[in-house]
Design an enzyme around this catalytic site. Sequence first.
Site, PDB file in Angstrom:
ATOM      1  N   ASN A  11       0.816  -1.210   0.000  1.00 49.82           N
ATOM      2  CA  ASN A  11       0.000   0.000   0.000  1.00 49.82           C
ATOM      3  C   ASN A  11       0.859   1.274   0.000  1.00 49.82           C
ATOM      4  O   ASN A  11       1.695   1.470   0.866  1.00 49.82           O
ATOM      5  CB  ASN A  11      -0.884  -0.028   1.263  1.00 49.82           C
ATOM      6  CG  ASN A  11      -1.947   1.050   1.238  1.00 49.82           C
ATOM      7  OD1 ASN A  11      -1.751   2.112   0.656  1.00 49.82           O
ATOM      8  ND2 ASN A  11      -3.066   0.770   1.858  1.00 49.82           N
ATOM      9  N   PRO A  12       0.636   2.161  -0.986  1.00 47.31           N
ATOM     10  CA  PRO A  12       1.462   3.377  -1.072  1.00 47.31           C
ATOM     11  C   PRO A  12       1.375   4.267   0.161  1.00 47.31           C
ATOM     12  O   PRO A  12       2.339   4.965   0.473  1.00 47.31           O
ATOM     13  CB  PRO A  12       0.929   4.093  -2.318  1.00 47.31           C
ATOM     14  CG  PRO A  12      -0.348   3.412  -2.682  1.00 47.31           C
ATOM     15  CD  PRO A  12      -0.328   2.046  -2.072  1.00 47.31           C
ATOM     16  N   VAL A  13       0.215   4.273   0.876  1.00 45.71           N
ATOM     17  CA  VAL A  13       0.151   5.142   2.060  1.00 45.71           C
ATOM     18  C   VAL A  13       0.645   4.438   3.326  1.00 45.71           C
ATOM     19  O   VAL A  13       0.669   5.010   4.396  1.00 45.71           O
ATOM     20  CB  VAL A  13      -1.257   5.752   2.314  1.00 45.71           C
ATOM     21  CG1 VAL A  13      -1.680   6.631   1.163  1.00 45.71           C
ATOM     22  CG2 VAL A  13      -2.293   4.686   2.604  1.00 45.71           C
ATOM     23  N   GLU A  14       1.004   3.168   3.205  1.00 48.83           N
ATOM     24  CA  GLU A  14       1.597   2.504   4.372  1.00 48.83           C
ATOM     25  C   GLU A  14       3.101   2.328   4.110  1.00 48.83           C
ATOM     26  O   GLU A  14       3.846   3.273   4.184  1.00 48.83           O
ATOM     27  CB  GLU A  14       0.854   1.202   4.676  1.00 48.83           C
ATOM     28  CG  GLU A  14      -0.573   1.551   5.143  1.00 48.83           C
ATOM     29  CD  GLU A  14      -1.376   0.363   5.621  1.00 48.83           C
ATOM     30  OE1 GLU A  14      -1.006  -0.194   6.664  1.00 48.83           O
ATOM     31  OE2 GLU A  14      -2.369   0.014   4.974  1.00 48.83           O
ATOM     32  N   MET A  15       3.530   1.123   3.695  1.00 53.49           N
ATOM     33  CA  MET A  15       4.971   0.976   3.459  1.00 53.49           C
ATOM     34  C   MET A  15       5.396   1.362   2.045  1.00 53.49           C
ATOM     35  O   MET A  15       6.546   1.746   1.812  1.00 53.49           O
ATOM     36  CB  MET A  15       5.402  -0.466   3.754  1.00 53.49           C
ATOM     37  CG  MET A  15       5.427  -0.785   5.235  1.00 53.49           C
ATOM     38  SD  MET A  15       5.795  -2.520   5.543  1.00 53.49           S
ATOM     39  CE  MET A  15       7.494  -2.626   5.000  1.00 53.49           C
TER      40      MET A  15
END
Length: 202
Positions: A11-15
């Site tokens: 996920n781009p907004v997580e890792m």
Amino acid sequence: MKEQVYGPIDNPVEMGYSIAAVTETLKKNKIYLQQFTDIYPDGITSENIVDAIAEFEKVLIIPNSPFDKYLKGDNKAISQKAKEGYLLFVSKGCVICHHGVNIGGNLYNKFGIYKDVNSSSLGRYNITKREEDKYVFKVPSLRNIALIAPYMHDGRMSTLKDAVEFMTEHQLGRYMEPGETDAIVAFLKSLTGEVPEIVRSK
Ligand code: HEC
């Protein structure tokens, strides 16, 4: 459980990473190489990384709180005050949002339904950009709540008493009678589980 491990890695907004890249990175570390081969015959692979994380996450569930024991029939596991607090937690409506096995963690809800909460974060809106998601936050699980002060997403209060009073007023539009807040706090304290040795020793 395992499917949930992949999500945050990609996920781009997580890792914002990929499992293949994680695998390559871990392979460069001698300690990880050794530790993986100690447990998994084929060493560091994406499947084994996911398996290791899923196994670790299992110990994050901390069971056997006094309240769990009470629910299983041990009538003496929690105090009279905590029992009253549990009934109030239900009758005042806290359970509308904090429910299920983890007493929360199942849904999102607006923070500040009856009164403005002066939140500097827009909550889920930052991710979805939908007007109706402004000031919407995840309803947190209340397990082990006595151990994790300060409270709310911005850590605005440091005591459970303040958190309960705030919730009553802002989320339910109600007030507590004298003693009721203390009873709910006693109930919330009964949600502290037995922290496994492996977590405690770190
Ligand atoms: C309408 C939904 C709703 C109701 C009803 C509600 N809560 Fe909450 N509760 C939330 C949300 C959403 C948050 C997270 C707010 C934040 O992160 O800033 C929260 C946070 C909390 C926290 C802090 C958790 C943490 O990890 O910091 C406690 C304690 C709490 N609630 C207890 C209660 C109690 C006790 C009641 C009943 C008096 C109650 N709540 C009623 C939605 C609700």
